[in-house]
Design a protein around this motif. Structure first.
Motif, PDB file in Angstrom:
ATOM      1  N   HIS A  90      15.477 -16.210  -1.215  1.00  0.00           N
ATOM      2  CA  HIS A  90      16.532 -17.188  -1.538  1.00  0.00           C
ATOM      3  C   HIS A  90      16.021 -18.297  -2.450  1.00  0.00           C
ATOM      4  CE1 HIS A  90      14.280 -18.984   1.793  1.00  0.00           C
ATOM      5  NE2 HIS A  90      14.775 -20.161   1.424  1.00  0.00           N
ATOM      6  N   GLU A  91      14.684 -18.487  -2.487  1.00  0.00           N
ATOM      7  CA  GLU A  91      14.112 -19.525  -3.337  1.00  0.00           C
ATOM      8  C   GLU A  91      14.055 -19.083  -4.799  1.00  0.00           C
ATOM      9  OE1 GLU A  91      13.168 -22.422  -2.106  1.00  0.00           O
ATOM     10  OE2 GLU A  91      12.136 -22.203  -0.180  1.00  0.00           O
ATOM     11  N   LEU A  92      14.198 -17.773  -5.044  1.00  0.00           N
ATOM     12  CA  LEU A  92      14.003 -17.230  -6.381  1.00  0.00           C
ATOM     13  C   LEU A  92      15.265 -16.611  -6.954  1.00  0.00           C
ATOM     14  CD1 LEU A  92      10.558 -15.497  -5.682  1.00  0.00           C
ATOM     15  CD2 LEU A  92      10.929 -17.680  -6.859  1.00  0.00           C
ATOM     16  N   GLU A  93      16.401 -17.012  -6.445  1.00  0.00           N
ATOM     17  CA  GLU A  93      17.656 -16.432  -6.906  1.00  0.00           C
ATOM     18  C   GLU A  93      17.991 -16.916  -8.314  1.00  0.00           C
ATOM     19  OE1 GLU A  93      20.421 -17.595  -3.931  1.00  0.00           O
ATOM     20  OE2 GLU A  93      20.008 -15.858  -2.648  1.00  0.00           O
ATOM     21  N   GLY A  94      18.578 -15.998  -9.088  1.00  0.00           N
ATOM     22  CA  GLY A  94      19.055 -16.353 -10.425  1.00  0.00           C
ATOM     23  C   GLY A  94      17.947 -16.857 -11.332  1.00  0.00           C
ATOM     24  N   LYS A 151      -0.160  -3.587   6.014  1.00  0.00           N
ATOM     25  CA  LYS A 151      -0.470  -4.792   5.232  1.00  0.00           C
ATOM     26  C   LYS A 151       0.491  -4.949   4.055  1.00  0.00           C
ATOM     27  CE  LYS A 151      -4.196  -6.204   7.431  1.00  0.00           C
ATOM     28  NZ  LYS A 151      -4.250  -7.527   8.099  1.00  0.00           N
ATOM     29  N   ILE A 152       0.890  -3.826   3.471  1.00  0.00           N
ATOM     30  CA  ILE A 152       1.888  -3.871   2.400  1.00  0.00           C
ATOM     31  C   ILE A 152       3.190  -4.457   2.935  1.00  0.00           C
ATOM     32  CG2 ILE A 152       3.303  -2.470   0.843  1.00  0.00           C
ATOM     33  CD1 ILE A 152       0.483  -2.613  -0.115  1.00  0.00           C
ATOM     34  N   LYS A 153       3.538  -4.060   4.157  1.00  0.00           N
ATOM     35  CA  LYS A 153       4.764  -4.578   4.791  1.00  0.00           C
ATOM     36  C   LYS A 153       4.660  -6.084   5.011  1.00  0.00           C
ATOM     37  CE  LYS A 153       8.753  -4.063   6.977  1.00  0.00           C
ATOM     38  NZ  LYS A 153       8.919  -5.409   7.573  1.00  0.00           N
ATOM     39  N   GLU A 154       3.472  -6.575   5.344  1.00  0.00           N
ATOM     40  CA  GLU A 154       3.293  -8.021   5.522  1.00  0.00           C
ATOM     41  C   GLU A 154       3.573  -8.760   4.221  1.00  0.00           C
ATOM     42  OE1 GLU A 154      -0.279  -9.305   7.483  1.00  0.00           O
ATOM     43  OE2 GLU A 154      -0.418  -7.440   8.639  1.00  0.00           O
ATOM     44  N   VAL A 155       3.130  -8.184   3.113  1.00  0.00           N
ATOM     45  CA  VAL A 155       3.367  -8.812   1.812  1.00  0.00           C
ATOM     46  C   VAL A 155       4.858  -8.823   1.489  1.00  0.00           C
ATOM     47  CG1 VAL A 155       2.960  -8.650  -0.669  1.00  0.00           C
ATOM     48  CG2 VAL A 155       1.085  -8.205   0.926  1.00  0.00           C
ATOM     49  N   THR A 156       5.517  -7.684   1.673  1.00  0.00           N
ATOM     50  CA  THR A 156       6.954  -7.633   1.353  1.00  0.00           C
ATOM     51  C   THR A 156       7.754  -8.546   2.270  1.00  0.00           C
ATOM     52  OG1 THR A 156       7.219  -5.657   2.768  1.00  0.00           O
ATOM     53  CG2 THR A 156       6.788  -5.297   0.420  1.00  0.00           C
ATOM     54  N   ASP A 157       7.281  -8.757   3.490  1.00  0.00           N
ATOM     55  CA  ASP A 157       7.960  -9.701   4.393  1.00  0.00           C
ATOM     56  C   ASP A 157       7.879 -11.124   3.841  1.00  0.00           C
ATOM     57  OD1 ASP A 157       8.684  -7.724   6.144  1.00  0.00           O
ATOM     58  OD2 ASP A 157       7.055  -8.088   7.566  1.00  0.00           O
ATOM     59  N   ILE A 158       6.757 -11.462   3.228  1.00  0.00           N
ATOM     60  CA  ILE A 158       6.630 -12.788   2.613  1.00  0.00           C
ATOM     61  C   ILE A 158       7.631 -12.928   1.472  1.00  0.00           C
ATOM     62  CG2 ILE A 158       5.116 -14.279   1.248  1.00  0.00           C
ATOM     63  CD1 ILE A 158       2.754 -13.225   2.848  1.00  0.00           C
ATOM     64  N   TYR A 159       7.730 -11.908   0.636  1.00  0.00           N
ATOM     65  CA  TYR A 159       8.686 -11.975  -0.472  1.00  0.00           C
ATOM     66  C   TYR A 159      10.119 -12.010   0.033  1.00  0.00           C
ATOM     67  CZ  TYR A 159       5.107 -11.370  -4.045  1.00  0.00           C
ATOM     68  OH  TYR A 159       4.042 -11.572  -4.876  1.00  0.00           O
ATOM     69  N   ALA A 160      10.377 -11.327   1.130  1.00  0.00           N
ATOM     70  CA  ALA A 160      11.722 -11.369   1.713  1.00  0.00           C
ATOM     71  C   ALA A 160      12.057 -12.781   2.192  1.00  0.00           C
ATOM     72  CB  ALA A 160      11.826 -10.374   2.863  1.00  0.00           C
ATOM     73  N   SER A 161      11.038 -13.485   2.700  1.00  0.00           N
ATOM     74  CA  SER A 161      11.278 -14.831   3.231  1.00  0.00           C
ATOM     75  C   SER A 161      11.534 -15.866   2.135  1.00  0.00           C
ATOM     76  CB  SER A 161      10.086 -15.274   4.083  1.00  0.00           C
ATOM     77  OG  SER A 161       8.925 -15.479   3.284  1.00  0.00           O
ATOM     78  N   ILE A 162      11.082 -15.601   0.917  1.00  0.00           N
ATOM     79  CA  ILE A 162      11.292 -16.563  -0.180  1.00  0.00           C
ATOM     80  C   ILE A 162      12.311 -16.032  -1.186  1.00  0.00           C
ATOM     81  CG2 ILE A 162       8.983 -17.540   0.045  1.00  0.00           C
ATOM     82  CD1 ILE A 162       8.156 -15.913  -2.414  1.00  0.00           C
TER      83      ILE A 162
END
Length: 260
Positions: A83-87, A70-81
């Motif tokens: 590029h939305e949070l750069e800089g 389940k922790i991996k599922e959460v980190t996968d969500i953050y990995a998917s966004i």
């Protein structure tokens, strides 16, 4: 309207549409993280209260191992966004993702406590929120880290009280009580510097009081009998079981009275 002015307003519209669309995507991702984090917490509590012959160490390791996917599922969500949070975009949309970050830290720190019996560090959380190359999905704000740890104390209170009737639960409740007391004392010094921490510390104080009341009641009752710790654990378990059964019958009776 001149072409230059029209073109400028078209640019403004595009920028506002992009802001709104990105904001909605990040809010949805944050809600997904929050829901998954709550499921992780519920999963850990459920496994830790199972009626099993496993030792506490075996049970806690099994709970942590079961929750890891389940922790991996959460980190996968953050990995998917990511590029939305750069800089500077992260701080522009910080309020959209902050609630999910705090909830995740609460869940991960609870898992870490069961696995290691210690408080998870900022660097350990940042490591989890990074890709395989060690590149962070975003820089973990210290405020969210501290607020997430403050929320952890509530879960530790539930963990201590729900397990107090198990064999060795009285000792663990005392250990959790001391741990939460240290967390509260350390976080208290940071309340002037972290917004919302003072409010959360009030909840932490309530959680600590509940653990202390439960541990104190057991200690006082235990001092009245010259029994072995194992026998006292059995008596506590029987008492809690009887109280729970009576409470459920009372709730069902009240519900039937309301229906009639």
């Amino acid at each position: 309207m001149s072409p230059d002015v029209s073109s400028a307003f078209d640019g403004f519209r595009t920028e506002l549409d992009d802001f709104s669309d990105r904001r909605e995507r990040l809010i949805k991702a944050s809600r997904d993280v929050t829901n998954l984090s709550k499921k992780i917490i519920f999963l850990l509590h459920r496994i830790m209260t199972e009626d099993t012959a496993d030792t506490y160490r075996q049970l806690s390791l099994r709970a942590a191992a079961t929750a890891r996917p389940k922790i991996k599922e959460v980190t996968d969500i953050y990995a998917s966004i990511m590029h939305e949070l750069e800089g500077n975009q992260f701080w522009r949309y910080y309020r959209c993702v902050s609630p999910g970050i705090q909830e995740f830290i609460e869940a991960f720190s609870f898992l870490h406590y069961l696995e290691h019996g210690t408080l998870v560090t900022h660097s350990e959380v940042q490591h989890v929120l990074s890709d395989n190359s060690g590149v962070p999905y975003f820089t973990l704000p210290l405020d969210d880290y501290l607020l997430g740890l403050s929320d952890l104390t509530g879960e530790l209170m539930r963990f201590a009280i729900s397990g107090i009737s198990r064999r060795g639960g009285r000792v663990r409740a005392s250990e959790v009580c001391a741990f939460v007391r240290c967390c509260k004392a350390d976080l208290e010094r940071l309340t002037p510097y972290v917004k919302e921490l003072s409010r959360k510390q009030h909840v932490t104080a309530q959680s600590l009081e509940k653990i202390e009341d439960a541990a104190y009641a057991i200690a006082v009752r235990g001092s009245e009998y010259e029994l072995s710790p194992e026998r006292l654990d059995d008596i506590v378990a029987m008492s809690v079981s009887t109280f729970t059964a009576d409470n459920r019958r009372h709730e069902r009776r009240s519900a039937n009275d309301d229906d009639s």
